[in-house]
Write a protein that holds these residues in place. Structure first.
Motif, PDB file in Angstrom:
ATOM      1  N   ALA A 347       0.825  -1.222   0.000  1.00 33.13           N
ATOM      2  CA  ALA A 347       0.000   0.000   0.000  1.00 33.13           C
ATOM      3  C   ALA A 347       0.853   1.263   0.000  1.00 33.13           C
ATOM      4  O   ALA A 347       0.683   2.124  -0.878  1.00 33.13           O
ATOM      5  CB  ALA A 347      -0.970  -0.014   1.179  1.00 33.13           C
ATOM      6  N   PRO A 348       1.797   1.417   0.937  1.00 33.11           N
ATOM      7  CA  PRO A 348       2.617   2.638   0.889  1.00 33.11           C
ATOM      8  C   PRO A 348       3.556   2.672  -0.309  1.00 33.11           C
ATOM      9  O   PRO A 348       3.804   3.744  -0.882  1.00 33.11           O
ATOM     10  CB  PRO A 348       3.390   2.602   2.211  1.00 33.11           C
ATOM     11  CG  PRO A 348       3.373   1.176   2.647  1.00 33.11           C
ATOM     12  CD  PRO A 348       2.089   0.619   2.145  1.00 33.11           C
ATOM     13  N   ALA A 354       2.674   6.082  -7.348  1.00 31.44           N
ATOM     14  CA  ALA A 354       1.637   6.901  -7.975  1.00 31.44           C
ATOM     15  C   ALA A 354       1.917   8.387  -7.797  1.00 31.44           C
ATOM     16  O   ALA A 354       1.663   9.197  -8.696  1.00 31.44           O
ATOM     17  CB  ALA A 354       0.276   6.539  -7.407  1.00 31.44           C
ATOM     18  N   ALA A 355       2.425   8.750  -6.634  1.00 28.00           N
ATOM     19  CA  ALA A 355       2.750  10.156  -6.381  1.00 28.00           C
ATOM     20  C   ALA A 355       3.894  10.639  -7.261  1.00 28.00           C
ATOM     21  O   ALA A 355       3.979  11.823  -7.602  1.00 28.00           O
ATOM     22  CB  ALA A 355       3.096  10.339  -4.902  1.00 28.00           C
ATOM     23  N   LYS A 356       4.753   9.731  -7.651  1.00 24.92           N
ATOM     24  CA  LYS A 356       5.945  10.069  -8.427  1.00 24.92           C
ATOM     25  C   LYS A 356       5.697  10.022  -9.931  1.00 24.92           C
ATOM     26  O   LYS A 356       6.295  10.799 -10.687  1.00 24.92           O
ATOM     27  CB  LYS A 356       7.066   9.100  -8.047  1.00 24.92           C
ATOM     28  CG  LYS A 356       8.399   9.362  -8.721  1.00 24.92           C
ATOM     29  CD  LYS A 356       9.457   8.391  -8.199  1.00 24.92           C
ATOM     30  CE  LYS A 356      10.812   8.614  -8.859  1.00 24.92           C
ATOM     31  NZ  LYS A 356      11.823   7.647  -8.359  1.00 24.92           N
ATOM     32  N   GLY A 361      -2.744   6.456 -12.718  1.00 26.23           N
ATOM     33  CA  GLY A 361      -3.912   7.257 -12.379  1.00 26.23           C
ATOM     34  C   GLY A 361      -4.513   6.895 -11.044  1.00 26.23           C
ATOM     35  O   GLY A 361      -4.949   7.766 -10.290  1.00 26.23           O
ATOM     36  N   GLU A 362      -4.546   5.594 -10.730  1.00 21.17           N
ATOM     37  CA  GLU A 362      -5.105   5.154  -9.449  1.00 21.17           C
ATOM     38  C   GLU A 362      -4.447   3.846  -9.039  1.00 21.17           C
ATOM     39  O   GLU A 362      -4.095   3.010  -9.873  1.00 21.17           O
ATOM     40  CB  GLU A 362      -6.626   4.958  -9.536  1.00 21.17           C
ATOM     41  CG  GLU A 362      -7.239   4.599  -8.177  1.00 21.17           C
ATOM     42  CD  GLU A 362      -8.742   4.472  -8.194  1.00 21.17           C
ATOM     43  OE1 GLU A 362      -9.394   5.159  -7.398  1.00 21.17           O
ATOM     44  OE2 GLU A 362      -9.265   3.670  -8.992  1.00 21.17           O
ATOM     45  N   VAL A 363      -4.304   3.691  -7.732  1.00 21.93           N
ATOM     46  CA  VAL A 363      -3.850   2.448  -7.116  1.00 21.93           C
ATOM     47  C   VAL A 363      -5.033   1.866  -6.352  1.00 21.93           C
ATOM     48  O   VAL A 363      -5.663   2.561  -5.555  1.00 21.93           O
ATOM     49  CB  VAL A 363      -2.671   2.682  -6.154  1.00 21.93           C
ATOM     50  CG1 VAL A 363      -2.299   1.395  -5.429  1.00 21.93           C
ATOM     51  CG2 VAL A 363      -1.467   3.247  -6.897  1.00 21.93           C
ATOM     52  N   ARG A 364      -5.347   0.583  -6.595  1.00 18.44           N
ATOM     53  CA  ARG A 364      -6.460  -0.073  -5.910  1.00 18.44           C
ATOM     54  C   ARG A 364      -6.010  -1.434  -5.407  1.00 18.44           C
ATOM     55  O   ARG A 364      -5.291  -2.145  -6.113  1.00 18.44           O
ATOM     56  CB  ARG A 364      -7.640  -0.291  -6.871  1.00 18.44           C
ATOM     57  CG  ARG A 364      -8.181   0.946  -7.521  1.00 18.44           C
ATOM     58  CD  ARG A 364      -9.404   0.606  -8.376  1.00 18.44           C
ATOM     59  NE  ARG A 364      -9.058  -0.164  -9.563  1.00 18.44           N
ATOM     60  CZ  ARG A 364      -8.753   0.373 -10.741  1.00 18.44           C
ATOM     61  NH1 ARG A 364      -8.696   1.688 -10.889  1.00 18.44           N
ATOM     62  NH2 ARG A 364      -8.495  -0.403 -11.785  1.00 18.44           N
ATOM     63  N   TYR A 430       9.332  -1.497 -10.975  1.00 13.55           N
ATOM     64  CA  TYR A 430       8.210  -0.674 -11.440  1.00 13.55           C
ATOM     65  C   TYR A 430       8.631   0.798 -11.535  1.00 13.55           C
ATOM     66  O   TYR A 430       8.305   1.486 -12.508  1.00 13.55           O
ATOM     67  CB  TYR A 430       7.023  -0.788 -10.484  1.00 13.55           C
ATOM     68  CG  TYR A 430       6.315  -2.123 -10.464  1.00 13.55           C
ATOM     69  CD1 TYR A 430       5.873  -2.738 -11.639  1.00 13.55           C
ATOM     70  CD2 TYR A 430       6.062  -2.767  -9.257  1.00 13.55           C
ATOM     71  CE1 TYR A 430       5.203  -3.951 -11.613  1.00 13.55           C
ATOM     72  CE2 TYR A 430       5.390  -3.993  -9.222  1.00 13.55           C
ATOM     73  CZ  TYR A 430       4.971  -4.574 -10.396  1.00 13.55           C
ATOM     74  OH  TYR A 430       4.314  -5.777 -10.355  1.00 13.55           O
ATOM     75  N   ASP A 431       9.315   1.270 -10.528  1.00 14.36           N
ATOM     76  CA  ASP A 431       9.757   2.668 -10.479  1.00 14.36           C
ATOM     77  C   ASP A 431      10.620   2.998 -11.695  1.00 14.36           C
ATOM     78  O   ASP A 431      10.433   4.038 -12.356  1.00 14.36           O
ATOM     79  CB  ASP A 431      10.517   2.910  -9.179  1.00 14.36           C
ATOM     80  CG  ASP A 431      10.905   4.361  -8.980  1.00 14.36           C
ATOM     81  OD1 ASP A 431      10.161   5.255  -9.451  1.00 14.36           O
ATOM     82  OD2 ASP A 431      11.947   4.619  -8.347  1.00 14.36           O
ATOM     83  N   GLU A 432      11.550   2.111 -12.000  1.00 16.22           N
ATOM     84  CA  GLU A 432      12.446   2.343 -13.136  1.00 16.22           C
ATOM     85  C   GLU A 432      11.671   2.353 -14.452  1.00 16.22           C
ATOM     86  O   GLU A 432      11.885   3.223 -15.307  1.00 16.22           O
ATOM     87  CB  GLU A 432      13.527   1.257 -13.161  1.00 16.22           C
ATOM     88  CG  GLU A 432      14.589   1.482 -14.225  1.00 16.22           C
ATOM     89  CD  GLU A 432      15.715   0.472 -14.146  1.00 16.22           C
ATOM     90  OE1 GLU A 432      16.411   0.303 -15.174  1.00 16.22           O
ATOM     91  OE2 GLU A 432      15.900  -0.146 -13.074  1.00 16.22           O
ATOM     92  N   VAL A 433      10.754   1.428 -14.617  1.00 15.73           N
ATOM     93  CA  VAL A 433      10.008   1.334 -15.878  1.00 15.73           C
ATOM     94  C   VAL A 433       9.053   2.505 -16.033  1.00 15.73           C
ATOM     95  O   VAL A 433       8.974   3.115 -17.117  1.00 15.73           O
ATOM     96  CB  VAL A 433       9.248  -0.007 -15.957  1.00 15.73           C
ATOM     97  CG1 VAL A 433       8.280  -0.013 -17.139  1.00 15.73           C
ATOM     98  CG2 VAL A 433      10.235  -1.156 -16.068  1.00 15.73           C
ATOM     99  N   PHE A 434       8.343   2.880 -14.977  1.00  7.00           N
ATOM    100  CA  PHE A 434       7.421   4.013 -15.087  1.00  7.00           C
ATOM    101  C   PHE A 434       8.156   5.336 -15.242  1.00  7.00           C
ATOM    102  O   PHE A 434       7.554   6.333 -15.658  1.00  7.00           O
ATOM    103  CB  PHE A 434       6.488   4.061 -13.874  1.00  7.00           C
ATOM    104  CG  PHE A 434       5.483   2.927 -13.829  1.00  7.00           C
ATOM    105  CD1 PHE A 434       4.778   2.569 -14.961  1.00  7.00           C
ATOM    106  CD2 PHE A 434       5.272   2.221 -12.664  1.00  7.00           C
ATOM    107  CE1 PHE A 434       3.874   1.521 -14.944  1.00  7.00           C
ATOM    108  CE2 PHE A 434       4.374   1.174 -12.616  1.00  7.00           C
ATOM    109  CZ  PHE A 434       3.667   0.821 -13.765  1.00  7.00           C
TER     110      PHE A 434
END
Length: 440
Positions: A347-348, A354-356, A361-364, A430-434
């Motif tokens: 979750a965090p 998402a903040a970065k 658009g949304e995390v669920r 994920y961070d690197e790819v996004f």
């Protein structure tokens, strides 16, 4: 094949697949499937020994992780004792499996009908509801997937039902999805209220006296991990009670630890009439599924014949895998781990991504059951294109992460045994790819 090199094994696997295997939901000519040679825990590897974090859990089913020794051992021992037996017989392992399942279900559920998977679990739950009520119509949502058999695929709400609509008696409605609301809602509470109003109007318009059951994925999975807004599931239960309709919860994907509960509906103040399951009950080690039947409905068939059956219902190898999987999940705190990972780590971690990255658009989600809704424009919420999703998949695989992608979403669905360190490794990928120029 002990003298065969890894490269030769890879080539042989690909050649045999190309020549002889017909794949589901695919045009066959252009396929180049990912090759899996082995796995352990939250990882799989190819014939070259390249290891991947499995954040797909294959088809969101390997809840206990790959090759759990207790489950493998149980299957082996059962194979040495009795490999198969007709469903009309009594078998100790089958009884033990059923007992372990109902022990985790609510009070008032004491019988299990075993099937070969989730689709025929839903098929038979529909049959039971129709026989119990004497009605025919089944209501289900447009954003749903219930399997690829006659009634189950027509109950499905997505595109896959359209070329397969041969079963009758099915009506669809819109379930809640606040991020892409069909109801012009401005809050989760309003989404719930308006979605329930819509459902009641569908019930009234179709004729409540014709409706046998409402079939819902407790948390729709393939459709996007759509978390029920406050009061929605409870409201559906109230509508079912008001109009004499059975409530079927499809827990095939979300059940047995995926949400950090034994069943996803245990996170809400609601109990259905029938519960379908498969996938996580034994992590897919042997094909199996079933329907957990409320005492009221089961009682119908004390003196009336149930007109359904399967040659492999309650197959001993599958039953042994259920017993071992549920025992191991209990003893090792695997469901608790899924809940903790969801609350404390995923979750965090996903919120920080998402903040970065505006593309998220949304995390669920909850437990180890999450989706990242990817958008080309955060303001309009326009979904990213298939081409963007294709690049994201390629970039994740290039960084040794095996993803689950659907439409414009990355589903973050590791095994329930995933560790903090493995989640941290995935989050970094994920961070690197996004962070790449994916929309350029």
């Amino acid at each position: 094949m002990s003298d065969t090199s890894p490269a030769e094994l890879d080539a042989l696997t690909r050649q045999l697949d190309r020549d002889h295997v017909f794949h589901s939901w695919s045009a066959q000519a252009g396929l180049n499937p990912f090759v899996v040679a082995g796995g352990l825990g939250s990882r799989v590897w190819d014939y070259d020994g390249r290891s991947y974090l499995d954040f797909s859990s294959q088809l969101v089913n390997v809840n206990i992780g790959h090759q759990h020794p207790a489950v493998v051992d149980a299957i082996t021992k059962q194979a040495q004792t009795l490999t198969t037996v007709a469903p009309a017989t009594a078998n100790l392992t089958r009884g033990e499996a059923a007992k372990r399942i109902v022990d985790r279900a609510p009070a008032g559920f004491n019988k299990v009908f075993f099937t070969n998977g989730g689709a025929d679990a839903n098929e038979n739950a529909i049959r039971m509801a129709r026989l119990h009520t004497g009605r025919d119509t089944i209501l289900s949502t447009y954003r749903s997937y219930h399997g690829n058999t006659g009634a189950a695929i027509v109950a499905t709400g997505d595109w896959r039902r359209i070329p397969n609509q041969f079963a009758t008696g099915h009506v669809h409605f819109f379930g809640p999805f606040a991020y892409r609301s069909e109801f012009w809602s401005t809050s989760p509470e309003q989404e719930s209220e308006r979605a329930l109003h819509h459902l009641e109007r569908v019930i009234q318009s179709e004729g409540a006296g014709t409706i046998a059951a409402i079939l819902l994925e407790t948390i729709p999975g393939t459709a996007g991990v759509l978390m029920p807004p406050p009061g929605y599931l409870e409201g559906v239960r109230a509508l079912c009670d008001r109009y004499g309709i059975m409530l079927i919860f499809d827990e095939v994907m979300c059940g047995f630890g995926r949400t950090g509960q034994w069943f996803a509906f245990q996170g809400y103040d609601v109990v259905p009439d029938l519960i379908t399951f498969a996938k996580g009950v034994n992590s897919g080690y042997i094909p199996t599924g079933g329907v957990i039947i409320s005492d009221e409905i089961a009682g119908d068939f004390d003196t009336n014949v149930f007109p359904g059956g399967l040659t492999y219902s309650g197959h001993p190898l599958a039953m042994a895998s259920i017993v071992a999987a549920l025992d191991a999940m209990e003893a090792e705190g695997i469901v608790t781990n899924a809940a903790r990972i969801g609350t404390d780590v995923l979750a965090p971690g996903l919120a920080a991504l998402a903040a970065k990255h505006p593309i998220i658009g949304e995390v669920r989600g909850v437990g180890v059951f999450w989706a990242l809704d990817l958008v080309a424009d955060p303001e309009t919420r326009e979904p990213v294109s298939a081409a963007v999703m294709g690049r994201i998949k390629s970039e994740l695989l290039a960084r040794n992460l095996l993803p689950f992608l659907s439409d414009n979403r990355v589903h973050v669905v590791p095994p329930c045994v995933v560790t903090d360190a493995e989640v941290a490794e995935a989050l970094a990928i994920y961070d690197e790819v996004f962070g790449l120029d994916l929309l350029g």
